[in-house]
Design an enzyme around this catalytic site. Structure first.
Site, mmCIF file in Angstrom:
data_model
loop_
_atom_site.group_PDB
_atom_site.id
_atom_site.type_symbol
_atom_site.label_atom_id
_atom_site.label_comp_id
_atom_site.label_asym_id
_atom_site.label_seq_id
_atom_site.Cartn_x
_atom_site.Cartn_y
_atom_site.Cartn_z
ATOM 1 N N ASN A 24 32.443 1.391 39.066
ATOM 2 C CA ASN A 24 32.353 2.783 39.522
ATOM 3 C C ASN A 24 33.626 3.579 39.282
ATOM 4 O O ASN A 24 33.666 4.783 39.506
ATOM 5 C CB ASN A 24 31.962 2.848 41.006
ATOM 6 C CG ASN A 24 32.939 2.123 41.906
ATOM 7 O OD1 ASN A 24 33.953 1.613 41.441
ATOM 8 N ND2 ASN A 24 32.630 2.063 43.193
ATOM 9 N N SER A 146 44.709 -10.813 33.086
ATOM 10 C CA SER A 146 45.840 -9.899 33.170
ATOM 11 C C SER A 146 47.078 -10.585 32.632
ATOM 12 O O SER A 146 47.187 -11.824 32.653
ATOM 13 C CB SER A 146 46.074 -9.510 34.636
ATOM 14 O OG SER A 146 47.350 -8.944 34.834
ATOM 15 N N TYR A 172 48.155 -13.278 43.096
ATOM 16 C CA TYR A 172 47.489 -12.547 42.013
ATOM 17 C C TYR A 172 47.598 -13.329 40.715
ATOM 18 O O TYR A 172 46.617 -13.472 39.969
ATOM 19 C CB TYR A 172 48.115 -11.160 41.854
ATOM 20 C CG TYR A 172 47.494 -10.338 40.749
ATOM 21 C CD1 TYR A 172 46.201 -9.839 40.874
ATOM 22 C CD2 TYR A 172 48.199 -10.057 39.581
ATOM 23 C CE1 TYR A 172 45.626 -9.071 39.867
ATOM 24 C CE2 TYR A 172 47.629 -9.295 38.567
ATOM 25 C CZ TYR A 172 46.339 -8.805 38.713
ATOM 26 O OH TYR A 172 45.771 -8.060 37.701
#
Length: 304
Positions: A24, A146, A172
């Site tokens: 979105n 990433s 992360y």
């Protein structure tokens, strides 16, 4: 082909069904938009249905919205059931959604938020949908990693959920390293089946909402340097789009920006860290992921 691979290089996607998580806003939105504009039937798999509908309304093409909360295995199972009922075949599953540098939090199932969302949520979703891709020629699972997979990154099997000590940066890094290890192990398991491949991508440094949890001391310099070093979401989505649509892509490859230390630029095949290619850790992570999610894949481990 020119080194400047762009949306104009995307082949006709008519007749293909693509599911994009986290679509979105940001990278996911640009990925979904480009696929729809090239003829694909696209499902925006999102946590916020209203924002998903607003995004779908801005896209010119065949777009629907599916509720999906990757922080909840119950939601993932419900979404997978809906998607299976609506789509007998799936051509593209793009595991794009993610969180970055969140404070210590847990998912509905007690997983550390970054590992639970970025890796375990997508691991479960892919496993529940994979049999819809396996018979489809040219089908692909594209998982967004990433450059952070290189930063303080390891798979901490002794404390996967960071219950004893927490570093948002290292957590992360673990989740993004796990994305790559998942892709490489999945590709090995898919190889005997032929039709489906697993590919990874990363967007470089893109100026998106993903950095909202970055500590202020880090976020302010990032914001200041954004116009100099980062690229917009439309450019950041190109590695994912190339991984998803370029006919020359093969399983187990990794795509990212081609310039400035993979920070920005047009997409090309890139390399991941040596740690990401450790087959023993990949296999162990896979086994643990099946145990934690309760999802078993229809592609067994190969005899090594």
């Amino acid at each position: 082909m020119s080194g400047k691979w762009s949306e104009q290089n995307i082949p006709d996607q008519s007749g293909r069904v693509a599911i994009v998580t986290g679509a979105n806003t940001g990278l996911g939105y640009e990925t979904a938009r480009a696929l729809a504009e090239h003829g694909a039937t696209v499902v925006l798999a999102v946590r916020n249905i209203e924002k998903g509908r607003q995004a779908a309304a801005r896209i010119n093409g065949d777009v629907t919205v599916q509720a999906l909360d990757l922080t909840s295995l119950a939601s993932i199972r419900s979404a997978a059931a809906d998607l299976r009922a609506a789509h007998p075949r799936i051509d593209l599953l793009i595991n794009n959604a993610g969180v970055m540098y969140t404070p210590r939090q847990t998912t509905a199932d007690g997983f550390e938020m970054q590992f639970g969302t970025n890796h375990l949520g997508h691991f479960a979703l892919t496993g529940l949908l994979l049999d819809r891709l396996l018979p489809v020629p040219g089908s692909r699972v594209v998982t967004v990693s990433s450059g952070g997979h290189r930063i303080r990154a390891d798979i901490h099997f002794d404390d996967l959920q960071w219950e004893h000590a927490y570093s948002r940066v290292a957590a992360y890094g673990q989740s993004k390293l796990a994305n790559l290890m998942f892709t490489y192990e999945l590709q090995r398991r898919l190889t005997p089946h032929g039709a489906t491949i697993a590919v990874a991508a990363h967007p470089g440094v893109s100026n998106t909402e993903l950095i909202r949890h970055t500590p202020t001391a880090v976020r302010l310099p990032i914001t200041w340097l954004a116009t100099l070093l980062t690229q917009n979401a439309e450019m950041g989505a190109l590695p994912t789009l190339r991984a998803a649509t370029d006919p020359n892509v093969t399983g187990g490859q990794y795509y990212g920006p081609g310039n400035l230390l993979q920070i920005r630029g047009y997409p090309k095949q890139v390399t991941s860290s040596p740690a990401s290619h450790n087959k023993t850790i990949q296999q162990r992570l896979w086994t643990v992921s099946e145990q934690l999610t309760g999802v078993t894949y229809p592609v067994p481990e190969l005899t090594r």
